[in-house]
Design an enzyme around this catalytic site. Structure first.
Site, PDB file in Angstrom:
ATOM      1  N   ALA A 138      11.959  56.656 -28.165  1.00  0.00           N
ATOM      2  CA  ALA A 138      11.862  57.464 -26.958  1.00  0.00           C
ATOM      3  C   ALA A 138      10.357  58.156 -26.885  1.00  0.00           C
ATOM      4  O   ALA A 138       9.668  58.113 -25.647  1.00  0.00           O
ATOM      5  CB  ALA A 138      12.937  58.632 -26.716  1.00  0.00           C
ATOM      6  N   LYS A 158      19.303  57.745 -27.257  1.00  0.00           N
ATOM      7  CA  LYS A 158      20.728  56.895 -26.886  1.00  0.00           C
ATOM      8  C   LYS A 158      21.720  56.823 -27.938  1.00  0.00           C
ATOM      9  O   LYS A 158      21.702  57.141 -29.167  1.00  0.00           O
ATOM     10  CB  LYS A 158      19.930  55.507 -26.453  1.00  0.00           C
ATOM     11  CG  LYS A 158      19.207  54.794 -27.851  1.00  0.00           C
ATOM     12  CD  LYS A 158      19.819  54.195 -28.985  1.00  0.00           C
ATOM     13  CE  LYS A 158      19.164  53.558 -30.171  1.00  0.00           C
ATOM     14  NZ  LYS A 158      20.111  52.934 -31.134  1.00  0.00           N
ATOM     15  N   ASP A 195      14.282  49.041 -29.150  1.00  0.00           N
ATOM     16  CA  ASP A 195      14.847  50.314 -28.350  1.00  0.00           C
ATOM     17  C   ASP A 195      13.680  50.759 -27.451  1.00  0.00           C
ATOM     18  O   ASP A 195      14.283  51.517 -26.608  1.00  0.00           O
ATOM     19  CB  ASP A 195      15.241  51.536 -29.382  1.00  0.00           C
ATOM     20  CG  ASP A 195      16.437  51.298 -30.385  1.00  0.00           C
ATOM     21  OD1 ASP A 195      17.189  50.135 -29.718  1.00  0.00           O
ATOM     22  OD2 ASP A 195      16.953  51.601 -31.469  1.00  0.00           O
ATOM     23  N   MET A 215      19.226  57.125 -33.331  1.00  0.00           N
ATOM     24  CA  MET A 215      19.504  57.712 -31.481  1.00  0.00           C
ATOM     25  C   MET A 215      18.049  57.434 -30.805  1.00  0.00           C
ATOM     26  O   MET A 215      18.212  57.525 -29.793  1.00  0.00           O
ATOM     27  CB  MET A 215      19.873  59.282 -31.432  1.00  0.00           C
ATOM     28  CG  MET A 215      21.154  59.614 -32.095  1.00  0.00           C
ATOM     29  SD  MET A 215      21.569  61.389 -31.186  1.00  0.00           S
ATOM     30  CE  MET A 215      21.835  60.909 -29.538  1.00  0.00           C
ATOM     31  N   GLY A 216      17.166  56.661 -31.614  1.00  0.00           N
ATOM     32  CA  GLY A 216      16.037  56.300 -30.958  1.00  0.00           C
ATOM     33  C   GLY A 216      14.943  57.176 -30.513  1.00  0.00           C
ATOM     34  O   GLY A 216      14.248  56.893 -29.699  1.00  0.00           O
TER      35      GLY A 216
END
Length: 307
Positions: free
Chosen positions: A113, A17, A145, A108-109
Site C-alpha cells: 500500500a 488488504k 500486492d 495485510m500488504g
C-alpha cells in the site's frame, strides 16, 4: 523532465488488504509459487505525503509499531519512487512521509500500500500523468500486492498474484482483525508449506490454482455466511506450526461469535468475518477483553487515491 515539482506536497492514501481465499500451487524451479487469491481492500489506510527533495528518503510514524520498517532502499515505497523517477526521467528526489495503520509484517500488504500510494503521489508531484495502465505496469514490477493496492475493491489474482481481475462484491463485509507485534517471514511460511506437503497428510499442491467459485458467488450475493463456508488459506497450516498461539486465537474468535477466522496471507494477522457491524463489535470487545489487539474494519474500499 525538469526538477521543478507540479505541487509542493501531495497526500495519497492506499488500503491494506485481506486474503479471503488463497490457494498455493507447487513450488517452481525459481522457488516461487503460482497462487489464486481473492483479495479485499479494507478500511485500514496507509497515508503517504510526498514533498520535493534533493535525494530519496523516507520517514515513518503511525498507530502501529514501525521500528522494524526499513528506511533504506529495502523500503518498497522508496523503490517505487525511484522506479517512477527513472520512468519519467525525473532528476530530482522526494521525501516520503508515511503514516501507517496497517500492521507491519502482518500479511495485510502495508508495504505494498505504501508503494502504491508513493507511485500516485510522486506521479502527481512530478507531473507525470502516466495513467492507470502504466502505473499498474510499474506496480507489478514492485510486487504482487502493489497492483491490488492501486485497484482496491475486491479482485481475483492469479499467477504470482499480480494478474488481477475485478470481482463484484455486493454490500459490506465486516471483519475483526487481530494484530501481533511479532511478525512472520513470508519466505519461511512458504518453505514450511513445501515441507509439510511432502507428507501424505497435507493437502497437495494444486496443479493450477483457482479461486473456489463458492467464494465468488458469496461475494456477488453479499452473503457473509456463505463466504465463511468457502474462505480458505493454504498458508494457514504452515503459519500455525510457526506460531502455535494463533490456533488458540482462532478458536477464541469463533467462540466469540465470528462466522470464521483465518490467517491473513502469510500471517500473523488473523481476520474474523462477522455477520454484520454489531456482531463484529461483539467479537472485537470479547477479544479485546482477552488481551488481544483487535480492530473492526470493513470492506471493500477504494484503492490508492490522491487526497
Amino acid at each position: 523532465m525538469s526538477t521543478s515539482a507540479v505541487f509542493d506536497r501531495v497526500h495519497a492514501r492506499a488500503p491494506g488488504k485481506l486474503n479471503l481465499f488463497f490457494e498455493v500451487g507447487a513450488v517452481q524451479d525459481d522457488g516461487y509459487h503460482d497462487v489464486a487469491s481473492a483479495y479485499q481492500a479494507v478500511s485500514l489506510w496507509e497515508d503517504v505525503y510526498a514533498t520535493p527533495a534533493d535525494g530519496f528518503r523516507v520517514s515513518m510514524s503511525g498507530s502501529v509499531f514501525v521500528g522494524d520498517v526499513p528506511s533504506d532502499d529495502r523500503n518498497l515505497a522508496l523503490r517505487a519512487a525511484r522506479l517512477l523517477a527513472q520512468r519519467l526521467g525525473h532528476d530530482g528526489g522526494v521525501h516520503l512521509e508515511i503514516v501507517k495503520q496497517v500492521p507491519v509484517a502482518g500479511g495485510m500488504g502495508g508495504g505494498s500500500a505504501d508503494a502504491a500510494a508513493a507511485l500516485i503521489a510522486c506521479d502527481a508531484l512530478w507531473g507525470g500523468d502516466l495513467g492507470s495502465a502504466e502505473l499498474h505496469r510499474l506496480a507489478a514490477r514492485l510486487g504482487a500486492d502493489v497492483p491490488f493496492a492501486l485497484m482496491g475493491g475486491t479482485a481475483v489474482g492469479i499467477g504470482r498474484g499480480d494478474r488481477l481481475s475485478p470481482a463484484l462484491a455486493k454490500g459490506r463485509f465486516d471483519w475483526v482483525i487481530v494484530t501481533s507485534r511479532e511478525g512472520l517471514s513470508t519466505p519461511e511460511v512458504y518453505t514450511r508449506l513445501d515441507e509439510m506437503r511432502r507428507r501424505p497428510d497435507i493437502r497437495p499442491a494444486a496443479g493450477s490454482p483457482t479461486v473456489d467459485p463458492g467464494v465468488l458467488h458469496a461475494l456477488r450475493s453479499g452473503d457473509a455466511v456463505a463466504l465463511a463456508a468457502h474462505a480458505r488459506n493454504d498458508l494457514q497450516a504452515a503459519a500455525l506450526t510457526l506460531r502455535p498461539d494463533l490456533r488458540e486465537l482462532l478458536e477464541r474468535g469463533e467462540r466469540a461469535g465470528a462466522l470464521t477466522g483465518l490467517v491473513s496471507g502469510s500471517g500473523p494477522t488473523v481476520a474474523f468475518l462477522a455477520d454484520g457491524p454489531e456482531e463484529a463489535l461483539d467479537v472485537q470487545m470479547s477479544l479485546s477483553a482477552s488481551g488481544y489487539d483487535a480492530l473492526h474494519v470493513h470492506g471493500p474500499v477504494h484503492g490508492a487515491r490522491i487526497m
